[in-house]
Design an enzyme around this catalytic site. Structure first.
Site, PDB file in Angstrom:
ATOM      1  N   GLY A  31       1.132  -0.740   0.530  1.00  0.00           N
ATOM      2  CA  GLY A  31       0.053   0.427   0.216  1.00  0.00           C
ATOM      3  C   GLY A  31       0.654   1.330  -0.184  1.00  0.00           C
ATOM      4  O   GLY A  31       1.959   1.015  -0.391  1.00  0.00           O
ATOM      5  N   GLU A  35       3.755   5.865  -7.913  1.00  0.00           N
ATOM      6  CA  GLU A  35       3.625   5.741  -9.841  1.00  0.00           C
ATOM      7  C   GLU A  35       4.406   4.175  -9.520  1.00  0.00           C
ATOM      8  O   GLU A  35       4.325   4.126 -10.755  1.00  0.00           O
ATOM      9  CB  GLU A  35       4.415   7.056 -10.464  1.00  0.00           C
ATOM     10  CG  GLU A  35       3.358   8.075 -10.486  1.00  0.00           C
ATOM     11  CD  GLU A  35       1.848   7.257 -11.776  1.00  0.00           C
ATOM     12  OE1 GLU A  35       3.022   6.812 -12.356  1.00  0.00           O
ATOM     13  OE2 GLU A  35       1.140   7.587 -11.256  1.00  0.00           O
ATOM     14  N   HIS A  37       4.307   1.475  -8.219  1.00  0.00           N
ATOM     15  CA  HIS A  37       3.415   0.331  -8.101  1.00  0.00           C
ATOM     16  C   HIS A  37       2.821   0.707  -8.958  1.00  0.00           C
ATOM     17  O   HIS A  37       2.112  -0.479  -9.698  1.00  0.00           O
ATOM     18  CB  HIS A  37       2.216   1.261  -7.111  1.00  0.00           C
ATOM     19  CG  HIS A  37       3.313   0.790  -5.032  1.00  0.00           C
ATOM     20  ND1 HIS A  37       3.510   2.149  -4.932  1.00  0.00           N
ATOM     21  CD2 HIS A  37       4.019  -0.441  -5.126  1.00  0.00           C
ATOM     22  CE1 HIS A  37       4.052   1.383  -3.687  1.00  0.00           C
ATOM     23  NE2 HIS A  37       4.261  -0.064  -3.030  1.00  0.00           N
ATOM     24  N   GLN A  61       8.304  -9.085   7.310  1.00  0.00           N
ATOM     25  CA  GLN A  61       9.519  -9.239   6.822  1.00  0.00           C
ATOM     26  C   GLN A  61      10.164  -7.374   7.402  1.00  0.00           C
ATOM     27  O   GLN A  61      10.764  -6.888   7.061  1.00  0.00           O
ATOM     28  CB  GLN A  61       8.977  -8.613   5.136  1.00  0.00           C
ATOM     29  CG  GLN A  61       8.138  -6.646   4.814  1.00  0.00           C
ATOM     30  CD  GLN A  61       7.233  -7.155   3.194  1.00  0.00           C
ATOM     31  OE1 GLN A  61       7.155  -8.332   3.481  1.00  0.00           O
ATOM     32  NE2 GLN A  61       8.417  -6.187   3.106  1.00  0.00           N
ATOM     33  N   GLN A 148      11.741  -3.670 -10.318  1.00  0.00           N
ATOM     34  CA  GLN A 148      13.161  -3.090  -9.779  1.00  0.00           C
ATOM     35  C   GLN A 148      13.988  -3.254  -8.912  1.00  0.00           C
ATOM     36  O   GLN A 148      14.840  -2.822  -8.664  1.00  0.00           O
ATOM     37  CB  GLN A 148      14.373  -2.816 -11.222  1.00  0.00           C
ATOM     38  CG  GLN A 148      15.620  -2.818 -10.992  1.00  0.00           C
ATOM     39  CD  GLN A 148      16.468  -2.997 -12.661  1.00  0.00           C
ATOM     40  OE1 GLN A 148      15.838  -3.313 -13.427  1.00  0.00           O
ATOM     41  NE2 GLN A 148      17.485  -2.427 -12.880  1.00  0.00           N
ATOM     42  N   MET A 184      11.094   6.344  -6.802  1.00  0.00           N
ATOM     43  CA  MET A 184      10.816   6.266  -6.015  1.00  0.00           C
ATOM     44  C   MET A 184       9.932   5.218  -5.070  1.00  0.00           C
ATOM     45  O   MET A 184      10.175   4.194  -4.849  1.00  0.00           O
ATOM     46  CB  MET A 184       8.427   6.529  -6.552  1.00  0.00           C
ATOM     47  CG  MET A 184       8.627   7.879  -7.453  1.00  0.00           C
ATOM     48  SD  MET A 184       7.171   8.016  -8.080  1.00  0.00           S
ATOM     49  CE  MET A 184       7.491   9.437  -9.110  1.00  0.00           C
ATOM     50  N   SER A 185       9.734   5.754  -3.562  1.00  0.00           N
ATOM     51  CA  SER A 185       9.671   4.164  -2.381  1.00  0.00           C
ATOM     52  C   SER A 185       8.459   5.020  -1.350  1.00  0.00           C
ATOM     53  O   SER A 185       7.971   6.307  -1.191  1.00  0.00           O
ATOM     54  CB  SER A 185      10.292   4.821  -1.714  1.00  0.00           C
ATOM     55  OG  SER A 185      10.379   3.496  -0.952  1.00  0.00           O
ATOM     56  N   SER A 186       7.315   4.226  -0.902  1.00  0.00           N
ATOM     57  CA  SER A 186       6.278   4.417  -0.076  1.00  0.00           C
ATOM     58  C   SER A 186       7.240   5.381   1.181  1.00  0.00           C
ATOM     59  O   SER A 186       6.612   5.822   2.455  1.00  0.00           O
ATOM     60  CB  SER A 186       5.429   3.502   0.646  1.00  0.00           C
ATOM     61  OG  SER A 186       5.240   2.727  -0.484  1.00  0.00           O
ATOM     62  N   ARG A 187       8.312   4.507   1.486  1.00  0.00           N
ATOM     63  CA  ARG A 187       9.201   5.865   2.714  1.00  0.00           C
ATOM     64  C   ARG A 187       9.864   6.722   2.593  1.00  0.00           C
ATOM     65  O   ARG A 187       9.888   7.992   2.824  1.00  0.00           O
ATOM     66  CB  ARG A 187      10.511   4.079   2.998  1.00  0.00           C
ATOM     67  CG  ARG A 187      10.136   2.797   3.789  1.00  0.00           C
ATOM     68  CD  ARG A 187      10.964   2.628   4.234  1.00  0.00           C
ATOM     69  NE  ARG A 187      10.233   1.573   5.247  1.00  0.00           N
ATOM     70  CZ  ARG A 187      10.535  -0.359   4.975  1.00  0.00           C
ATOM     71  NH1 ARG A 187      10.839   0.116   3.605  1.00  0.00           N
ATOM     72  NH2 ARG A 187      10.356  -1.038   5.847  1.00  0.00           N
TER      73      ARG A 187
HETATM   74  P1  AMP Z   1       6.329  -2.179  -2.089  1.00  0.00           P
HETATM   75  O1  AMP Z   1       4.692  -1.599  -1.473  1.00  0.00           O
HETATM   76  O2  AMP Z   1       7.018  -1.845  -0.994  1.00  0.00           O
HETATM   77  O3  AMP Z   1       6.257  -3.744  -0.717  1.00  0.00           O
HETATM   78  O4  AMP Z   1       6.698  -2.378  -3.074  1.00  0.00           O
HETATM   79  C1  AMP Z   1       5.116  -3.355  -4.229  1.00  0.00           C
HETATM   80  C2  AMP Z   1       5.885  -3.482  -5.648  1.00  0.00           C
HETATM   81  O5  AMP Z   1       6.788  -2.804  -5.965  1.00  0.00           O
HETATM   82  C3  AMP Z   1       7.482  -4.569  -5.191  1.00  0.00           C
HETATM   83  O6  AMP Z   1       7.856  -5.032  -6.097  1.00  0.00           O
HETATM   84  C4  AMP Z   1       8.575  -3.066  -5.501  1.00  0.00           C
HETATM   85  O7  AMP Z   1       9.595  -3.526  -6.148  1.00  0.00           O
HETATM   86  C5  AMP Z   1       7.751  -2.000  -6.274  1.00  0.00           C
HETATM   87  N1  AMP Z   1       7.958  -0.805  -6.127  1.00  0.00           N
HETATM   88  C6  AMP Z   1       8.141  -0.109  -5.661  1.00  0.00           C
HETATM   89  N2  AMP Z   1       8.615   1.072  -5.340  1.00  0.00           N
HETATM   90  C7  AMP Z   1       8.633   0.917  -6.975  1.00  0.00           C
HETATM   91  C8  AMP Z   1       9.495   2.454  -8.070  1.00  0.00           C
HETATM   92  N3  AMP Z   1      10.076   3.162  -7.534  1.00  0.00           N
HETATM   93  N4  AMP Z   1       9.219   1.403  -9.136  1.00  0.00           N
HETATM   94  C9  AMP Z   1       8.909   0.331  -9.524  1.00  0.00           C
HETATM   95  N5  AMP Z   1       8.433  -0.569  -8.897  1.00  0.00           N
HETATM   96  C10 AMP Z   1       8.691  -0.633  -7.343  1.00  0.00           C
END
Ligand code: AMP
Length: 284
Positions: A31, A35, A37, A61, A148, A184-187
């Protein structure tokens, strides 16, 4: 778009779908969608008849000192974003349903999880592989999409699927970045303004490593030093690792004479960032 919380309901849905034999694409997430995701969902939308997204902040995790409690939970916004991306079903289970008090099984990929993220976060991958195995069993997709951005995770999951002969194809999707290169990252939402500016150093460091390879540097150690040099200019950063390694085994390369993946992880204050890029010999 349907939202299903109960495992039983999901199994009934999957059983019913099985009779129609659609191609199911699956995007597992925690969640706080962005972009990155959404790019996975759009790819699944293009390639599959039905798109299932799971939203589950997986406690297994997270380490004891990590951010499980404050991990962003934004279900209403996520739901809208999924709808706009053309998702057919969100699976949004509760912790007590995926891990009842009797739960006692885990899935371990032994070798690929030892280094890098596994060294810093010793229980992390076991949590990931256990939940991904459960989710793949429940959703029964033909294809599952991973970013990736979390390259080691992708490699570990490929291994898991191969070792357990799971009937699913794992697809790697490119990392989506902000305009200044930050993955991009949720964090990222934890970063204050100054920290956010500083955060671009991770991608710049990896790019410097890639440039060194393009310029003909072949020593793994020199390339690693090249990446770290940029970060060491900022004492407010702490480096977890920078490495240039084999893209499948994730073993560090002493000599870079083939395609390589450059991995990096650092901390800015309480925020931990990871990223990676590929380098091909002679590439621009
Ligand atoms: P998460 O919600 O962080 O567990 O991520 C869920 C999926 O989204 C995982 O396969 C991540 O590798 C992918 N993901 C997260 N950030 C990115 C990003 N900036 N670009 C592409 N995929 C992402």
């Amino acid at each position: 778009m349907r939202v299903i919380q109960s495992l039983r309901r999901l199994q009934v849905w999957r059983c019913r779908m099985g009779q129609q034999n659609p191609r199911i694409g699956f995007v597992p997430t925690m969640g706080a969608l962005h972009e990155g995701h959404l790019s996975l969902m759009r790819r699944a939308r293009k390639e599959c008849d039905l798109v299932v997204v799971s939203i589950f902040v997986n406690p297994l995790q997270f380490g004891p000192a990590e951010d499980l409690g404050r991990y962003p939970r934004t279900f209403q916004a996520d739901r809208k974003a999924c709808e706009q991306a053309g998702v057919d079903l969100i699976f949004f289970p509760q912790v007590k349903d995926l891990y009842p008090s009797t739960f006692q099984t885990s899935v371990v990929v032994k070798q690929l999880t030892q280094r890098w993220e596994g060294e810093i976060r010793p229980t992390h991958f076991q949590g990931v592989t256990t939940v991904v195995t459960k989710l793949l069993n429940l959703v029964g997709p033909h294809r599952a999409y991973f970013g990736q951005k979390d390259y080691q995770q992708y490699i570990v999951i490929k291994q898991l699927v191969e070792d357990l002969s799971l009937p699913v194809t794992i697809i790697r999707c490119p990392t989506v970045r902000e305009a200044d290169g930050l993955a991009m990252s949720s964090r990222n939402r934890y970063l204050g303004a100054t920290e956010r500016e500083l955060a671009t150093v991770l991608y710049r460091a990896l790019s410097a490593g890639k440039k060194a390879i393009t310029d003909g540097v072949r020593s793994g150690k020199k390339i690693q030093q090249n990446m770290m040099r940029l970060c060491k200019k900022h004492p407010e950063l702490s480096i977890d690792y920078f490495t240039v390694c084999h893209p499948l085994t994730l073993e560090p390369l002493t000599r870079v004479d083939r395609e390589a993946v450059l991995l990096g992880a650092l901390r800015i204050g309480k925020v931990r960032l990871i990223d990676n890029i590929f380098a091909f010999l002679g590439s621009a």
